[in-house]
Design a protein around this motif. Structure first.
Motif, PDB file in Angstrom:
ATOM      1  N   ILE A  52       0.825  -1.203   0.000  1.00 26.85           N
ATOM      2  CA  ILE A  52       0.000   0.000   0.000  1.00 26.85           C
ATOM      3  C   ILE A  52       0.865   1.261   0.000  1.00 26.85           C
ATOM      4  CG2 ILE A  52      -1.639   1.336   1.385  1.00 26.85           C
ATOM      5  CD1 ILE A  52      -2.799  -1.390   2.260  1.00 26.85           C
ATOM      6  N   SER A  53       1.997   1.196   0.690  1.00 29.21           N
ATOM      7  CA  SER A  53       2.882   2.359   0.760  1.00 29.21           C
ATOM      8  C   SER A  53       3.745   2.512  -0.484  1.00 29.21           C
ATOM      9  CB  SER A  53       3.778   2.258   1.997  1.00 29.21           C
ATOM     10  OG  SER A  53       4.636   1.129   1.892  1.00 29.21           O
ATOM     11  N   GLY A  54       3.710   1.511  -1.378  1.00 29.03           N
ATOM     12  CA  GLY A  54       4.538   1.563  -2.577  1.00 29.03           C
ATOM     13  C   GLY A  54       5.979   1.170  -2.322  1.00 29.03           C
ATOM     14  N   LYS A  55       6.239   0.523  -1.194  1.00 31.68           N
ATOM     15  CA  LYS A  55       7.603   0.152  -0.821  1.00 31.68           C
ATOM     16  C   LYS A  55       7.876  -1.347  -0.960  1.00 31.68           C
ATOM     17  CE  LYS A  55       9.083   4.237   0.331  1.00 31.68           C
ATOM     18  NZ  LYS A  55      10.200   4.874  -0.405  1.00 31.68           N
ATOM     19  N   LEU A  56       6.975  -2.082  -1.602  1.00 38.21           N
ATOM     20  CA  LEU A  56       7.175  -3.516  -1.765  1.00 38.21           C
ATOM     21  C   LEU A  56       8.079  -3.781  -2.964  1.00 38.21           C
ATOM     22  CD1 LEU A  56       6.436  -6.401  -0.839  1.00 38.21           C
ATOM     23  CD2 LEU A  56       4.547  -6.324  -2.467  1.00 38.21           C
ATOM     24  N   ASP A  57       9.193  -4.437  -2.710  1.00 42.02           N
ATOM     25  CA  ASP A  57      10.112  -4.869  -3.775  1.00 42.02           C
ATOM     26  C   ASP A  57       9.664  -6.262  -4.199  1.00 42.02           C
ATOM     27  OD1 ASP A  57      12.210  -5.821  -5.321  1.00 42.02           O
ATOM     28  OD2 ASP A  57      13.767  -4.876  -4.100  1.00 42.02           O
ATOM     29  N   ASP A  58       9.181  -6.400  -5.434  1.00 41.75           N
ATOM     30  CA  ASP A  58       8.606  -7.676  -5.863  1.00 41.75           C
ATOM     31  C   ASP A  58       9.619  -8.625  -6.495  1.00 41.75           C
ATOM     32  OD1 ASP A  58       9.036  -6.357  -8.221  1.00 41.75           O
ATOM     33  OD2 ASP A  58       6.939  -6.333  -8.868  1.00 41.75           O
ATOM     34  N   ASN A  59      10.900  -8.366  -6.319  1.00 38.06           N
ATOM     35  CA  ASN A  59      11.920  -9.306  -6.800  1.00 38.06           C
ATOM     36  C   ASN A  59      11.813 -10.615  -6.019  1.00 38.06           C
ATOM     37  OD1 ASN A  59      13.196  -7.696  -8.779  1.00 38.06           O
ATOM     38  ND2 ASN A  59      14.253  -6.550  -7.173  1.00 38.06           N
ATOM     39  N   PRO A  63      19.074 -15.230  -2.262  1.00 31.37           N
ATOM     40  CA  PRO A  63      19.370 -15.339  -0.827  1.00 31.37           C
ATOM     41  C   PRO A  63      18.346 -14.560  -0.002  1.00 31.37           C
ATOM     42  CG  PRO A  63      21.331 -14.731  -2.070  1.00 31.37           C
ATOM     43  CD  PRO A  63      20.169 -14.589  -3.003  1.00 31.37           C
ATOM     44  N   PRO A  64      18.116 -14.967   1.251  1.00 29.54           N
ATOM     45  CA  PRO A  64      17.155 -14.250   2.096  1.00 29.54           C
ATOM     46  C   PRO A  64      17.667 -12.859   2.450  1.00 29.54           C
ATOM     47  CG  PRO A  64      18.334 -15.893   3.387  1.00 29.54           C
ATOM     48  CD  PRO A  64      18.708 -16.129   1.951  1.00 29.54           C
ATOM     49  N   ASP A  65      16.741 -11.943   2.683  1.00 28.73           N
ATOM     50  CA  ASP A  65      17.104 -10.588   3.090  1.00 28.73           C
ATOM     51  C   ASP A  65      17.517 -10.591   4.560  1.00 28.73           C
ATOM     52  OD1 ASP A  65      16.376  -9.894   0.578  1.00 28.73           O
ATOM     53  OD2 ASP A  65      14.456  -8.979   1.131  1.00 28.73           O
ATOM     54  N   SER A  66      18.562  -9.872   4.865  1.00 22.15           N
ATOM     55  CA  SER A  66      19.101  -9.852   6.227  1.00 22.15           C
ATOM     56  C   SER A  66      18.238  -9.000   7.152  1.00 22.15           C
ATOM     57  CB  SER A  66      20.532  -9.314   6.221  1.00 22.15           C
ATOM     58  OG  SER A  66      20.548  -7.979   5.736  1.00 22.15           O
ATOM     59  N   VAL A  67      18.429  -9.198   8.437  1.00 20.35           N
ATOM     60  CA  VAL A  67      17.747  -8.400   9.455  1.00 20.35           C
ATOM     61  C   VAL A  67      18.802  -7.790  10.363  1.00 20.35           C
ATOM     62  CG1 VAL A  67      15.685  -9.851   9.413  1.00 20.35           C
ATOM     63  CG2 VAL A  67      17.499 -10.345  11.048  1.00 20.35           C
ATOM     64  N   SER A  68      18.419  -6.761  11.085  1.00 24.18           N
ATOM     65  CA  SER A  68      19.322  -6.126  12.037  1.00 24.18           C
ATOM     66  C   SER A  68      18.608  -5.946  13.365  1.00 24.18           C
ATOM     67  CB  SER A  68      19.803  -4.770  11.507  1.00 24.18           C
ATOM     68  OG  SER A  68      18.702  -3.916  11.235  1.00 24.18           O
ATOM     69  N   ILE A  89       8.183 -13.738   2.952  1.00 26.00           N
ATOM     70  CA  ILE A  89       8.666 -15.092   2.704  1.00 26.00           C
ATOM     71  C   ILE A  89      10.162 -15.098   2.393  1.00 26.00           C
ATOM     72  CG2 ILE A  89       8.200 -15.072   0.222  1.00 26.00           C
ATOM     73  CD1 ILE A  89       7.271 -17.954   0.486  1.00 26.00           C
ATOM     74  N   TYR A  90      10.715 -13.940   1.989  1.00 27.16           N
ATOM     75  CA  TYR A  90      12.118 -13.871   1.616  1.00 27.16           C
ATOM     76  C   TYR A  90      13.009 -13.320   2.737  1.00 27.16           C
ATOM     77  CZ  TYR A  90      10.229 -14.633  -3.021  1.00 27.16           C
ATOM     78  OH  TYR A  90       9.558 -15.154  -4.102  1.00 27.16           O
ATOM     79  N   LEU A  91      12.471 -13.186   3.949  1.00 30.28           N
ATOM     80  CA  LEU A  91      13.267 -12.694   5.064  1.00 30.28           C
ATOM     81  C   LEU A  91      14.100 -13.808   5.691  1.00 30.28           C
ATOM     82  CD1 LEU A  91      10.975 -10.249   7.069  1.00 30.28           C
ATOM     83  CD2 LEU A  91      12.881  -9.708   5.561  1.00 30.28           C
ATOM     84  N   GLN A  92      15.173 -13.407   6.326  1.00 32.78           N
ATOM     85  CA  GLN A  92      16.011 -14.348   7.073  1.00 32.78           C
ATOM     86  C   GLN A  92      15.361 -14.570   8.443  1.00 32.78           C
ATOM     87  OE1 GLN A  92      20.494 -13.846   7.524  1.00 32.78           O
ATOM     88  NE2 GLN A  92      19.797 -13.182   9.527  1.00 32.78           N
ATOM     89  N   TYR A  93      15.146 -15.826   8.785  1.00 32.81           N
ATOM     90  CA  TYR A  93      14.529 -16.158  10.069  1.00 32.81           C
ATOM     91  C   TYR A  93      15.466 -17.017  10.907  1.00 32.81           C
ATOM     92  CZ  TYR A  93      10.139 -14.557   8.016  1.00 32.81           C
ATOM     93  OH  TYR A  93       9.160 -13.795   7.429  1.00 32.81           O
TER      94      TYR A  93
END
Length: 218
Positions: A52-59, A63-68, A89-93
């Motif tokens: 909704i905010s227009g910030k979704l990267d649909d790639n 590799p999973p996206d990192s977290v901090s 679904i593409y986040l690092q858990y």
């Protein structure tokens, strides 16, 4: 064949609207007289906020996206090179580093064998949507998207803003009551923000993202 039969059944296709007769004869929905109200799960909620905010990267894929983790223990996904965030679904858990937003909204535990999700309604969920800096930033991006869309259409009235906010966030037009309330709210917020219409729109968008109409599938 069984799935088709269930999904085509009258019970499965019921509306969630509760009539006086339903309220009288089946208030707890034990007889399956109406569709039960359901909150979006953690992943759907996060992905919806990003979309909704227009910030979704649909790639997809890779590799999973990192977290901090910040000094307060808040676990957040890191933005992609394009400045957005990919689907949950593409986040690092990791068991010790579940993204805070997902954990707050009942992301399944990773330690034991989780055969079903828990569903809770607790105050940290509301506090997360109201006070989290990332959610606030997404509300600002949502307001910018609304403003840019209206500028392309040569529209810039409180009513047009309310209409577009509802269409983008809730996928429906506002009712007449909601439209009047939204226009009055925008005018009141603009006064509170010293005639700053953009700040008023950002606050209104943030409010809609905190509403039950957005959180629950009706």
């Amino acid at each position: 064949e069984l799935n088709r039969r269930i999904m085509n059944s009258r019970t499965y296709r019921q509306s969630s609207q509760i009539t006086d007769a339903i309220q009288k004869h089946d208030p707890q929905n034990r007889l399956l007289s109406h569709y039960p109200l359901q909150r979006m799960n953690a992943e759907a909620l996060r992905d919806s906020l990003l979309f909704i905010s227009g910030k979704l990267d649909d790639n997809a894929g890779g590799p999973p996206d990192s977290v901090s983790v910040d000094q307060n223990g808040l676990v957040s996904a890191n933005a992609t090179a394009e400045g957005g965030w990919r689907r949950s679904i593409y986040l690092q858990y990791r068991r010790t580093q579940i993204p805070t937003m997902l954990d707050t909204f009942d992301y399944p535990e990773m330690g034991p064998n989780c055969v079903t999700r828990s569903i809770s309604t607790v105050s940290p969920q509301s506090l997360m949507l109201m006070n989290n800096e990332r959610v606030r930033d997404l509300a600002v991006a949502f307001a910018d998207r609304v403003q840019q869309t209206l500028a392309k259409q040569n529209l810039d009235s409180p009513a047009a803003r309310v209409e577009l906010v509802y269409e983008m966030a809730l996928c429906r037009p506002p009712s007449e009551t909601e439209r009047k309330l939204g226009v009055a709210t925008l005018k009141e917020l603009e006064t509170s923000w010293n005639e700053n219409s953009q700040a008023a729109l950002e606050t209104y968008c943030h409010t809609i993202l905190n509403s039950a109409a957005f959180l629950y599938i009706d």
